[in-house]
Design a protein around this motif. Structure first.
Motif, PDB file in Angstrom:
ATOM      1  N   THR A  46     -64.209 -41.561  -8.938  1.00  0.00           N
ATOM      2  CA  THR A  46     -64.601 -42.097 -10.238  1.00  0.00           C
ATOM      3  C   THR A  46     -63.407 -42.174 -11.166  1.00  0.00           C
ATOM      4  OG1 THR A  46     -66.794 -41.083 -10.006  1.00  0.00           O
ATOM      5  CG2 THR A  46     -66.154 -41.790 -12.210  1.00  0.00           C
ATOM      6  N   TYR A  48     -62.305 -41.992 -15.002  1.00  0.00           N
ATOM      7  CA  TYR A  48     -62.761 -41.531 -16.307  1.00  0.00           C
ATOM      8  C   TYR A  48     -61.776 -42.017 -17.365  1.00  0.00           C
ATOM      9  CZ  TYR A  48     -65.789 -38.488 -13.580  1.00  0.00           C
ATOM     10  OH  TYR A  48     -66.731 -38.012 -12.691  1.00  0.00           O
ATOM     11  N   ASN A  59     -70.285 -41.357 -21.091  1.00  0.00           N
ATOM     12  CA  ASN A  59     -70.072 -40.850 -19.726  1.00  0.00           C
ATOM     13  C   ASN A  59     -68.629 -41.009 -19.260  1.00  0.00           C
ATOM     14  OD1 ASN A  59     -69.825 -43.575 -19.028  1.00  0.00           O
ATOM     15  ND2 ASN A  59     -71.924 -43.712 -18.253  1.00  0.00           N
ATOM     16  N   GLY A  60     -67.816 -41.815 -19.972  1.00  0.00           N
ATOM     17  CA  GLY A  60     -66.396 -41.941 -19.663  1.00  0.00           C
ATOM     18  C   GLY A  60     -66.061 -42.821 -18.480  1.00  0.00           C
ATOM     19  N   THR A  61     -67.055 -43.367 -17.803  1.00  0.00           N
ATOM     20  CA  THR A  61     -66.787 -44.039 -16.531  1.00  0.00           C
ATOM     21  C   THR A  61     -66.389 -45.506 -16.668  1.00  0.00           C
ATOM     22  OG1 THR A  61     -69.167 -44.451 -16.282  1.00  0.00           O
ATOM     23  CG2 THR A  61     -68.275 -42.472 -15.244  1.00  0.00           C
ATOM     24  N   TRP A  67     -64.438 -41.557 -23.175  1.00  0.00           N
ATOM     25  CA  TRP A  67     -64.390 -40.324 -23.957  1.00  0.00           C
ATOM     26  C   TRP A  67     -63.337 -40.483 -25.048  1.00  0.00           C
ATOM     27  CZ3 TRP A  67     -63.773 -37.146 -18.848  1.00  0.00           C
ATOM     28  CH2 TRP A  67     -65.026 -37.020 -18.232  1.00  0.00           C
ATOM     29  N   TYR A  80     -63.713 -32.442 -10.953  1.00  0.00           N
ATOM     30  CA  TYR A  80     -63.071 -33.656 -10.446  1.00  0.00           C
ATOM     31  C   TYR A  80     -62.854 -33.541  -8.941  1.00  0.00           C
ATOM     32  CZ  TYR A  80     -62.197 -34.552 -15.379  1.00  0.00           C
ATOM     33  OH  TYR A  80     -62.352 -34.750 -16.724  1.00  0.00           O
ATOM     34  N   ASP A  84     -60.551 -39.157  -7.879  1.00  0.00           N
ATOM     35  CA  ASP A  84     -60.884 -39.319  -9.294  1.00  0.00           C
ATOM     36  C   ASP A  84     -59.617 -39.547 -10.110  1.00  0.00           C
ATOM     37  OD1 ASP A  84     -63.538 -38.985  -8.735  1.00  0.00           O
ATOM     38  OD2 ASP A  84     -63.704 -36.980  -9.602  1.00  0.00           O
ATOM     39  N   ILE A  86     -58.197 -39.744 -14.247  1.00  0.00           N
ATOM     40  CA  ILE A  86     -58.390 -39.542 -15.684  1.00  0.00           C
ATOM     41  C   ILE A  86     -57.395 -40.466 -16.365  1.00  0.00           C
ATOM     42  CG2 ILE A  86     -58.371 -37.883 -17.566  1.00  0.00           C
ATOM     43  CD1 ILE A  86     -58.605 -35.720 -15.231  1.00  0.00           C
TER      44      ILE A  86
END
Length: 371
Positions: A46, A48, A59-61, A67, A80, A84, A86
């Motif tokens: 995912t 983020y 949800n940041g996705t 976020w 995480y 993933d 960030i």
């Protein structure tokens, strides 16, 4: 006898074909299972997103549901998984320390990176200061509960209160745990609890805590080189009474008070003043592995922009490090630090205490210089 032989041959052939079919079915089933698991592992990765215009209740996705803060990022520190990412929006500024508490894999590292267009996203180790009140004269004070190592006004580093305000005192006779100087004329006990910053060799400074001062002699809690009678330079800091010029500051850890005389005798409530309080920008925890940090600008960290605290297979690339203590501080294995820019660090730009690590194609400018 012929009939029995034919029957045996038929049964043998039937058995061989049955086993072959059974093995093929198992091979196909195992292959399909492996493919399914592989696809599932990729599907679970995912992205983020973090943006100055985001909201921590999102949800940041996606970029539209990003976020806002590093505090929200760290709520998932131990969640995480491999692959993933960030991602911080380019052009944005973010305060705090990202904690990487899980591991990726060789094919799917956990990544801290950037998205969007424009300048690199900036992770700051400083926090804005507000609520200034007059202390005395042009000196103001503000409450700060965390250790302060540096103060910045409009992104410019301010000067810790020091003596002398510029230049150096000179050693008369020193070495071991003491220095005597004819330049020190203050009364006995004046420098107790202060700090001496000593040019102890042509390539090093020592920061020494003063346990006792009397008769022009400083006594320290740790040793410096044998200076003899050579006139090595040093200056003193860590005294509120030495805050006597615009642009200087002093932090009282016990009282949790920061004192500041702003340039131009200005009211710091009208200025952008920040204090360096966060140790690191990204912290790669001990025994984690396959972590990646890329395309991030790090500023104002008290210890390091990226701290590798015993992780392995950490890659840092395309990052910039400026106005901080170390750019990278690393004690891991099989790491890669490539294509980064280090400038205006207060200590060693990249302190690498590693094994089998590649450091390549980085640039270093104005490293470990003190004013």
């Amino acid at each position: 006898g012929v009939r029995s032989a034919l029957r045996g041959a038929f049964l043998g052939e039937f058995r061989n074909r049955l086993l072959t079919s059974f093995r093929f079915d198992h091979i196909m089933r195992d292959l399909l299972l492996s493919i399914t698991l592989l696809l599932a592992s990729f599907a679970q990765a995912t992205d983020y997103h973090v943006s100055p215009s985001g909201n921590d209740s999102n949800n940041g996705t996606t970029a539209s549901t990003a976020w806002r803060t590093i505090d929200r990022v760290n709520q998932s520190t131990y969640s995480y998984g491999p692959g993933d990412r960030i991602l911080f929006e380019r052009g944005g500024t973010y305060h705090g320390e990202v904690i990487l508490g899980t591991s990726g894999t060789a094919s799917q590292p956990i990544t801290v990176g950037a998205y969007g267009t424009g300048e690199l996203p900036v992770i700051l180790g400083s926090e804005p200061l507000t609520g200034w009140a007059i202390y005395q004269g042009h000196i103001w004070k503000a409450n700060v509960s965390s250790q302060v190592d540096q103060v910045y006004m409009n992104d410019q580093r301010m000067t810790p209160a020091r003596y002398p305000n510029s230049g150096w005192l000179r050693n008369s006779q020193g070495g071991g745990t003491q220095i005597q100087s004819a330049d020190l004329t203050q009364p006995n006990g004046y420098w107790n609890g202060a700090t001496a910053v000593v040019r102890s060799s042509s390539s090093s400074f020592d920061t020494l805590f003063v346990t006792n001062y009397s008769g022009g002699t400083l006594h320290f809690s740790s040793s410096t080189y044998n200076l003899g009678s050579d006139a090595w330079g040093f200056f003193m800091k860590g005294k509120l009474s030495e805050l006597d010029s615009p642009g200087e500051w002093y932090y009282d850890k016990a009282a949790q008070q920061l004192y500041f005389w702003a340039p131009g005798n200005a009211d710091p409530n009208t200025l952008s003043v920040e204090a360096s309080v966060h140790p690191n920008g990204v912290n790669c925890y001990w025994q984690r592995q396959y972590l990646q940090v890329e395309n991030i600008a790090f500023r104002h960290q008290r210890l390091a922009g990226v701290l590798n605290d015993g992780a392995n297979y950490v890659t840092v690339s395309g990052c910039t490090f400026r106005d901080l203590y170390h750019g990278i501080r690393s004690s891991g294995l099989n790491d890669t630090y490539i294509g980064n820019d280090f400038r205006d660090t207060y200590a060693t730009a990249a302190l690498i205490i590693d094994s089998n690590t590649l450091v390549s194609d980085n640039s270093f400018t104005d490293i470990a210089l003190l004013d």
